[in-house]
Motif scaffolding. Structure first.
Motif: not given
Length: 186
Positions: A103-115
């Motif tokens: 989200i920090h690079d693209t402004g969107r996020q498909k999946y939560m919890g990766v990190g």
């Protein structure tokens, strides 16, 4: 020594979830983890296509693991981990979400919890290597260092790098209790 040789962790922990959560549908997606040994295959993951570094250029002693969706093996994140025998710990060399999850690079996020899953993989490798889950790494900046302290109870170490952190045995085992994935070792 540049960042690619030394490593640097600049991944944000968005949500603590056992599996990945689709940000649009809230559907929980099961995951698998596998090691990528081919430098040729790693050429697909480059800084110019959203993967922050050229993954095929990291040091040869760093093992690269992919977090992927179980149903289709689509890679959602990568982590580089080194067996740090001198420190009796797993060293988090680098971690990165897939561009569609950043989200920090693209402004969107498909999946939560990766990190969080990527940190759990490092804790798992630490146990496999006989270090009881102990791991350390270099945060990219003070804000991320404090973020890891808040999310995972990481401790400030600061011996080898101004933002060096350490996650001990108990906190690593807590990670492994939360994050779920299967090892797909071939």
């Amino acid at each position: 020594m540049d960042n690619l040789d030394q490593g640097c962790i600049d991944i944000w922990i968005d949500e603590i979830v056992s599996c990945l959560r689709d940000s649009e549908t809230n559907e929980m997606k099961e995951t698998v983890v596998f090691r990528i040994e081919s430098r040729k295959y790693l050429k697909k993951f480059q800084s110019n296509n959203g993967w922050h570094i050229n993954w095929n250029k990291i040091p040869i002693n760093v093992e690269v693991y992919a977090l992927a969706l179980k149903d289709n093996n689509e890679i959602q994140g990568l982590i580089g981990i080194r067996d740090d025998k001198d420190s009796n710990a797993a060293y988090l060399h680098w971690a990165c979400t897939a561009p569609h999850n950043n989200i920090h690079d693209t402004g969107r996020q498909k999946y939560m919890g990766v990190g969080g899953h990527l940190f759990a993989i490092a804790a798992d490798k630490s146990i496999q290597w006989g270090y009881e889950g102990v791991l350390h790494g270099f945060a990219a900046n003070e804000k991320l260092l404090n973020h890891y302290r808040e999310k995972f109870h990481a401790e400030y170490l600061g011996m080898l790098h101004q933002y060096q952190f350490f996650i001990g045995e108990e906190n690593s085992k807590n990670l492994l209790e939360v994050y779920h994935y299967e090892w797909n070792e071939t």
